[in-house]
Structures are given as C-alpha cells and as structure tokens.
Design an enzyme around this catalytic site. Structure first.
Site, mmCIF file in Angstrom:
data_model
loop_
_atom_site.group_PDB
_atom_site.id
_atom_site.type_symbol
_atom_site.label_atom_id
_atom_site.label_comp_id
_atom_site.label_asym_id
_atom_site.label_seq_id
_atom_site.Cartn_x
_atom_site.Cartn_y
_atom_site.Cartn_z
ATOM 1 N N CYS A 48 26.775 40.417 47.571
ATOM 2 C CA CYS A 48 27.885 39.526 47.909
ATOM 3 C C CYS A 48 28.878 40.349 48.746
ATOM 4 C CB CYS A 48 28.493 39.035 46.594
ATOM 5 S SG CYS A 48 30.110 38.293 46.711
ATOM 6 N N HIS A 49 29.715 39.660 49.536
ATOM 7 C CA HIS A 49 30.666 40.388 50.393
ATOM 8 C C HIS A 49 31.583 41.329 49.625
ATOM 9 C CE1 HIS A 49 29.721 37.574 53.702
ATOM 10 N NE2 HIS A 49 29.959 38.669 54.377
ATOM 11 N N THR A 50 31.897 40.963 48.383
ATOM 12 C CA THR A 50 32.816 41.798 47.602
ATOM 13 C C THR A 50 32.216 43.186 47.350
ATOM 14 O OG1 THR A 50 33.545 39.777 46.590
ATOM 15 C CG2 THR A 50 34.281 41.792 45.539
ATOM 16 N N HIS A 70 27.258 42.577 41.389
ATOM 17 C CA HIS A 70 27.820 41.702 40.350
ATOM 18 C C HIS A 70 27.161 40.336 40.275
ATOM 19 C CE1 HIS A 70 30.092 40.794 43.970
ATOM 20 N NE2 HIS A 70 30.365 39.619 43.456
ATOM 21 N N GLU A 71 26.330 39.969 41.274
ATOM 22 C CA GLU A 71 25.603 38.695 41.177
ATOM 23 C C GLU A 71 24.220 39.018 40.658
ATOM 24 O OE1 GLU A 71 27.071 35.789 44.789
ATOM 25 O OE2 GLU A 71 24.991 36.337 44.685
ATOM 26 N N CYS A 100 37.562 35.637 27.222
ATOM 27 C CA CYS A 100 37.604 36.222 25.877
ATOM 28 C C CYS A 100 37.626 35.139 24.809
ATOM 29 C CB CYS A 100 38.813 37.142 25.734
ATOM 30 S SG CYS A 100 40.396 36.283 25.570
ATOM 31 N N CYS A 103 42.763 34.278 24.498
ATOM 32 C CA CYS A 103 44.081 34.399 25.130
ATOM 33 C C CYS A 103 44.605 33.019 25.549
ATOM 34 C CB CYS A 103 43.996 35.331 26.343
ATOM 35 S SG CYS A 103 43.133 34.611 27.742
ATOM 36 N N CYS A 106 42.404 31.384 28.226
ATOM 37 C CA CYS A 106 41.125 30.876 27.716
ATOM 38 C C CYS A 106 41.341 29.629 26.862
ATOM 39 C CB CYS A 106 40.397 31.963 26.928
ATOM 40 S SG CYS A 106 39.719 33.250 27.999
ATOM 41 N N CYS A 114 41.404 34.553 32.411
ATOM 42 C CA CYS A 114 41.490 35.286 31.140
ATOM 43 C C CYS A 114 42.372 36.539 31.253
ATOM 44 C CB CYS A 114 40.076 35.685 30.720
ATOM 45 S SG CYS A 114 40.016 36.721 29.250
ATOM 46 N N ARG A 118 39.979 39.190 33.125
ATOM 47 C CA ARG A 118 40.112 38.745 34.517
ATOM 48 C C ARG A 118 39.657 39.854 35.471
ATOM 49 N NH1 ARG A 118 46.172 37.114 36.229
ATOM 50 N NH2 ARG A 118 45.858 35.903 34.349
ATOM 51 N N CYS A 178 28.189 34.274 41.120
ATOM 52 C CA CYS A 178 29.475 34.488 41.831
ATOM 53 C C CYS A 178 29.698 33.488 42.957
ATOM 54 C CB CYS A 178 29.586 35.925 42.328
ATOM 55 S SG CYS A 178 30.989 36.201 43.429
ATOM 56 N N ARG A 373 22.206 34.828 51.273
ATOM 57 C CA ARG A 373 21.985 35.647 50.094
ATOM 58 C C ARG A 373 20.621 36.336 50.190
ATOM 59 N NH1 ARG A 373 26.542 35.790 49.559
ATOM 60 N NH2 ARG A 373 27.817 35.490 47.694
HETATM 61 N N1 APR Z 1 38.395 29.894 61.400
HETATM 62 C C1 APR Z 1 37.170 29.411 61.105
HETATM 63 N N2 APR Z 1 36.185 30.168 60.571
HETATM 64 C C2 APR Z 1 36.465 31.456 60.321
HETATM 65 C C3 APR Z 1 37.730 32.021 60.591
HETATM 66 C C4 APR Z 1 38.722 31.179 61.165
HETATM 67 N N3 APR Z 1 39.929 31.622 61.459
HETATM 68 N N4 APR Z 1 37.692 33.318 60.228
HETATM 69 C C5 APR Z 1 36.458 33.555 59.726
HETATM 70 N N5 APR Z 1 35.719 32.441 59.793
HETATM 71 C C6 APR Z 1 34.316 32.249 59.360
HETATM 72 C C7 APR Z 1 33.394 33.378 59.761
HETATM 73 O O1 APR Z 1 32.918 33.217 61.088
HETATM 74 C C8 APR Z 1 32.252 33.249 58.732
HETATM 75 O O2 APR Z 1 31.193 32.449 59.203
HETATM 76 O O3 APR Z 1 34.276 32.239 57.956
HETATM 77 C C9 APR Z 1 32.932 32.553 57.547
HETATM 78 C C10 APR Z 1 33.003 33.419 56.286
HETATM 79 O O4 APR Z 1 31.715 33.601 55.839
HETATM 80 P P1 APR Z 1 31.203 34.965 55.204
HETATM 81 O O5 APR Z 1 31.853 36.093 55.904
HETATM 82 O O6 APR Z 1 29.716 34.890 55.144
HETATM 83 O O7 APR Z 1 31.871 34.959 53.719
HETATM 84 P P2 APR Z 1 31.467 34.245 52.358
HETATM 85 O O8 APR Z 1 30.546 35.101 51.562
HETATM 86 O O9 APR Z 1 31.095 32.834 52.543
HETATM 87 O O10 APR Z 1 32.905 34.329 51.638
HETATM 88 C C11 APR Z 1 33.978 33.612 52.193
HETATM 89 O O11 APR Z 1 35.417 33.888 50.338
HETATM 90 O O12 APR Z 1 34.789 35.398 48.719
HETATM 91 C C12 APR Z 1 35.765 35.058 49.651
HETATM 92 O O13 APR Z 1 37.244 36.486 50.637
HETATM 93 C C13 APR Z 1 35.880 36.154 50.616
HETATM 94 O O14 APR Z 1 36.587 35.787 52.782
HETATM 95 C C14 APR Z 1 35.489 35.607 51.936
HETATM 96 C C15 APR Z 1 35.300 34.131 51.704
HETATM 97 ZN ZN ZN Z 2 40.900 35.262 27.700
#
Ligand code: APR
Ligand code: ZN
Length: 380
Positions: A48-50, A70-71, A100, A103, A106, A114, A118, A178, A373
């Site tokens: 995941c991006h995180t 984490h996924e 939990c 709290c 929860c 939580c 959290r 996630c 994914r």
């Molecule tokens: N306008 C439109 N689309 C945008 C903009 C904008 N200003 N900025 C970014 N995007 C698009 C990107 O081009 C991309 O396709 O948003 C999309 C984000 O997709 P991913 O990077 O694949 O992220 P994703 O895993 O879907 O997560 C999205 O959620 O978990 C949070 O903060 C995390 O920013 C992430 C968001």
């Molecule tokens: Zn809790």
C-alpha cells in the site's frame, strides 16, 4: 503449528535496513506473543502507498531497520494471556488501526478512532512493554503500524485483528485490510449516496476506485471520475465510473466543470488524492442544499484547506473519514461477507502477484504507477 507455541520462531522477513533501499530477505527471530497479543502466520500481504511513503522516510520519524507491511491475511499461530476471542487456526486480517472495545471511541457508535490502538506511524514497538518482537541475532528490528506483515510470522495486538470467515480466500480478501475498505467505507458509511444519485470521485487509485465501487453498490446513476493522470481512466470503467474529467483539460476550476455537467453540482463527492487543491474542488463541486463531500486522502503536513464560508452556509456538508469509519474487529468481518456474497468485487483491484522473494518488484510496480494492488505470496 502447536510445536511453536511459547517458542521463538525463526522465519523469513523482508527487512528495510535503510530508507529507499531494496528490502532484504533475512532470517529473523519472532518472539512469542505477550499479554493481549497474537502471533500470526502471514500467508498473503499486499503493498500500500503508506508502506512506500514511510520506507522512503517521508514520515516524521523514520525508524530503521524496520519490517513494513500492513495489508495482509493469515492464520493465528498462538495467542498471549488474556486473548479470549481468538484461537490458533482462526483466519484473520491484521489492521493498521485498532479497536480496544473499551475506550470512549470504541463505545461510541459514531467513531472508530480507538484511543488505545489508533494508527501510530511513529511507534516501532509493542504497546505492552515498549519492546520489539522481532530481532536478528539479538538486534531488535522495529515494527510498523503494529502489523509488520512483510514477515512469515508477526505479532499483533488482539485489538488490531479481524477474525473472518475461514472460507474466504485470503489471497483475495487480504486487500480489505486497508485501502479498499477505506475507499468503500468512505462512500457507503459516510457519503451514503442515495440510489440514483450523482457522485464524483477525485483520485482513481485503489482507494478512489474502491469509493467508486461503493457508489456502484449504492446504486448511484452517474459516477464521475476525476484524475490528472489520463492512464487511470480506461481501467476505472470496471469500477462503475461512467464519466471522466481531467482538470488539466479545462481552463477553469474543475468544480465549475462538474457543476455544469450536473446542473449545479454532484450529490456526493469523495476525495482520494491527498492533494489539498483536489480536496477544495471536491467540496466546492457538491450541490448546494444537500451535497456532501468526504475527504479521505492524507494531505501534506503544511496543507491548508481554504473555502468561502458561504459554501457551507449554502447547505453543503464537508466531512472527513479515517479507515472508512469501519471499526476493525466489529465491522471488517462483514466487509469480507460482502465479498463472499458477491456484492463487492475485489479481484479487479489485484493487478499483480509476486513471490515473497521478489517483494521489491511490488515496490517498483507501485512507484511506476502500474499497479493497483500487488499480492505478495509468502509460501513459494
Ligand atoms: N486532482 C485529481 N487527481 C489527482 C490530484 C488532483 N489534484 N492529485 C493526485 N491525483 C490522482 C493521482 O493522479 C492518482 O491517480 O490521485 C490518484 C491517487 O492514487 P494513488 O496514488 O494510487 O493512491 P491511493 O492508493 O488510491 O491512495 C489515495 O489516499 O491513502 C490515502 O493519502 C493516501 O493520498 C493517498 C490517497
Ligand atoms: Zn478503543
């Protein structure tokens, strides 16, 4: 697996020794679970991006060496003292945030934030004793999000584990731990589009496409996908997106473009970009009188959301959500059931698969923007 109960387990884990450097598959020691902890065998995990964000050390407090991930989906190996609702052999999803059950959050029907469990991206150790359960020849390796799923075995607090239907295929439903639940929940739990309504989704990554999937399930009649990257448009059709807007194609703000397309604005919008300009557009593109906008993306730490208060006075609602408002233990099992009953499709989010030994390929796919994914198979 009973032979390992109470023992240190030696297994493979992908260790991040340094920021941005390829992970290294190492033999690690995984200590037995302590009170209120569960040791689980990971069978499938996905990136995941995180994970990538913290691996690149963009977070505030980079900790290395660390085991990311984490996924995931897996099976309980053993449980620590005080764990009464899980037993070895149970099928589970680890969750990066917890419940939990004691709290104020929860106990509130309205919150999933939580107090005890959290999300905490800075903590690299277990809550109970401030220590890591991972080591290499005695050197501690930090945890990540209390889950650290890029390991054949991991130790997780019981409050961060959802027990799911043992018939659910873990290689598919692991993605519900996630990102997919986050986007889906933002739409079905928070935006709640009425049947036949018009919805906009900003950002067509996995999270935004899950929000679109939620709108499809809710019976929205128009789902407008907004993204700066035109490569995202083709694939988004499978998720129910009916129309596309690329802000770059227009010489006026995208909220005006959407208002023109929809006779005044959409009924609901969900922002899944993390970009504050997109957040403002997502709010300002909803119809006055009833429109609701929901923010999901995690913004830059210095970002400021700016809009004229009249936009709110004219009866637009702005909301934010964390993990789609799902409580991990109470609600995620029912999201898995939505997949089992074929209401929710998850296969279309899975674009790549790799064996654990090739986990660095999953990072490449994500960094190049090629994957939604990528499932990492622990057993090769
Ligand atoms: N306008 C439109 N689309 C945008 C903009 C904008 N200003 N900025 C970014 N995007 C698009 C990107 O081009 C991309 O396709 O948003 C999309 C984000 O997709 P991913 O990077 O694949 O992220 P994703 O895993 O879907 O997560 C999205 O959620 O978990 C949070 O903060 C995390 O920013 C992430 C968001
Ligand atoms: Zn809790």
């Amino acid at each position: 697996m009973s032979g390992t109960v109470g023992q240190v387990i030696h297994c493979r884990a992908a260790v991040a020794w340094e920021a941005g450097k390829p992970l290294v598959i190492e033999q690690v020691e995984v200590a037995p679970p302590q009170a209120m902890e569960v040791r689980m065998k990971i069978l499938y995990t996905s990136l995941c991006h995180t994970d990538v964000y913290f691996w690149e050390a963009k977070g505030q407090n980079p900790l290395f060496p660390r085991i990311y991930g984490h996924e995931a989906g897996g099976i309980v190996e053993s449980v620590g003292e005080g764990v009464t609702d899980l037993k070895p052999g149970d099928h589970v999803l680890p969750i990066f945030t917890g419940e939990c059950k004691e709290c104020a959050h929860c106990k509130s029907e309205e919150s999933n934030m939580c107090d005890l469990l959290r999300i905490n991206t800075d903590r690299g150790v277990m809550l109970s004793d401030g220590k890591s359960r991972f080591s290499i020849k005695g050197q501690p390796i930090y945890h990540f999000l209390g889950t650290s799923t890029f390991s054949e075995y991991t130790v997780v607090h019981v409050g961060c584990i959802a027990k799911i239907n043992p018939l659910a295929p873990l290689d598919k439903v692991c993605v519900l731990s996630c990102g997919i639940s986050t986007g889906l929940g933002a739409m079905v739990n928070v935006a709640k589009p009425p049947k036949g309504s018009t919805v906009a989704v900003f950002g067509l990554g996995a999270v935004g496409l899950a929000a679109a999937e939620g709108a499809r399930i809710a019976g929205a009649s128009r789902i407008i996908g907004v993204d700066l990257n035109p490569n995202r448009f083709q694939g988004a059709k499978k998720f129910g997106v009916t129309e596309f807007v690329n802000p770059k194609d227009h010489n006026k703000p995208v909220q005006e473009v959407i208002a023109e397309m929809t006779n005044g604005g959409v009924d609901r919008s969900v922002e899944c970009t993390g970009n504050v300009e997109a957040m403002i557009s997502a709010f300002e593109c909803v119809h006055d009188g009833w429109g609701v906008a929901v923010l999901v993306g995690v913004p830059h730490k210095d970002a400021v959301f700016k809009t004229h208060p009249i936009n709110l006075l004219n009866e637009r609602t702005l909301k934010g959500t964390f993990f789609g408002n799902y409580k991990p233990r109470s609600d995620i099992p029912s999201v898995v059931e939505k997949y089992m009953s074929k209401e929710l499709e998850v296969e279309k989010f899975i674009t790549h698969q790799v064996p654990f030994s090739e986990i660095n390929k999953a990072f490449d796919y994500m960094l190049k923007g090629e994957s939604l994914r990528c499932i990492i198979h622990m057993e090769e």
